[in-house]
Design an enzyme around this catalytic site. Sequence first.
Site, mmCIF file in Angstrom:
data_model
loop_
_atom_site.group_PDB
_atom_site.id
_atom_site.type_symbol
_atom_site.label_atom_id
_atom_site.label_comp_id
_atom_site.label_asym_id
_atom_site.label_seq_id
_atom_site.Cartn_x
_atom_site.Cartn_y
_atom_site.Cartn_z
ATOM 1 N N CYS A 48 89.910 43.536 43.422
ATOM 2 C CA CYS A 48 90.950 43.530 42.407
ATOM 3 C C CYS A 48 92.285 43.649 43.129
ATOM 4 O O CYS A 48 92.410 44.438 44.065
ATOM 5 C CB CYS A 48 90.750 44.729 41.482
ATOM 6 S SG CYS A 48 92.035 44.864 40.224
ATOM 7 N N HIS B 234 85.861 40.908 34.244
ATOM 8 C CA HIS B 234 86.750 41.781 35.016
ATOM 9 C C HIS B 234 88.134 41.829 34.361
ATOM 10 O O HIS B 234 88.713 42.911 34.185
ATOM 11 C CB HIS B 234 86.818 41.251 36.457
ATOM 12 C CG HIS B 234 87.725 41.995 37.378
ATOM 13 N ND1 HIS B 234 87.266 42.677 38.492
ATOM 14 C CD2 HIS B 234 89.080 42.176 37.358
ATOM 15 C CE1 HIS B 234 88.314 43.249 39.103
ATOM 16 N NE2 HIS B 234 89.420 42.942 38.449
ATOM 17 N N GLU B 235 88.643 40.666 33.978
ATOM 18 C CA GLU B 235 89.985 40.620 33.377
ATOM 19 C C GLU B 235 89.983 41.209 31.963
ATOM 20 O O GLU B 235 90.926 41.891 31.574
ATOM 21 C CB GLU B 235 90.529 39.182 33.366
ATOM 22 C CG GLU B 235 90.652 38.513 34.737
ATOM 23 C CD GLU B 235 91.361 39.355 35.784
ATOM 24 O OE1 GLU B 235 92.268 40.144 35.436
ATOM 25 O OE2 GLU B 235 90.999 39.254 36.969
ATOM 26 N N HIS C 188 90.430 44.819 32.198
ATOM 27 C CA HIS C 188 91.824 45.240 32.443
ATOM 28 C C HIS C 188 92.585 45.437 31.129
ATOM 29 O O HIS C 188 93.407 46.340 31.006
ATOM 30 C CB HIS C 188 92.575 44.190 33.263
ATOM 31 C CG HIS C 188 92.420 44.341 34.743
ATOM 32 N ND1 HIS C 188 92.773 45.484 35.423
ATOM 33 C CD2 HIS C 188 91.965 43.481 35.686
ATOM 34 C CE1 HIS C 188 92.536 45.319 36.726
ATOM 35 N NE2 HIS C 188 92.043 44.111 36.914
HETATM 36 NI NI NI Z 1 91.474 43.237 38.750
#
Ligand code: NI
Length: 179
Positions: free
Chosen positions: A107, A150-151, A154
Amino acid sequence: MKDILDEKEKILREKSLDVTFPISEERKKLVQDIIEFLTDSQIEELAEKYDLRPGMGLAAIQLGIKERFFVVVHEYEEGKFDNYVIFNPKLVSNSEEMIYVGEGEGCLSVNREVCGIVPRYARVTVEGYDQDGNKIRIRAREELAIAFQHELDHLDGILFTDRIDPKNPYKNKDLYREI
Ligand code: NI
């Protein structure tokens, strides 16, 4: 482009808010800058030239912007890239099969080595909007599916490191397929 925030910044733990349309020209420009940045970072010569850490995705919150959108630049073939820009994204379906990145997830906000397994769905469908407010629906598999998850994390204030048990970072490894 603005600086990418490090994991110590508390805002990365906050939930981003839905984007309302139409989005500003300033946002569209930022999206273009992010696409350019992520693409350059994955081209070795340029990454070296500009001293960029390779990255495939970035969520707005990593620039301190608490809005629900992310950009993923996927190298689907050597030197060939597809861009995905999704506003107000939602995961609408997923495979039962789970996978993980063998060499570990990375990341741009995590500037240290983190070992361990992050289980992710092997295939996902994400719905959302493009920058003009048109509804979009994207199916992704393997590496791209992981990037989307993953995004999406966030946008809810979750970092991949949160999904690793520090006491047992390779827990249940055999239940998932390594990619
Ligand atoms: Ni990330």
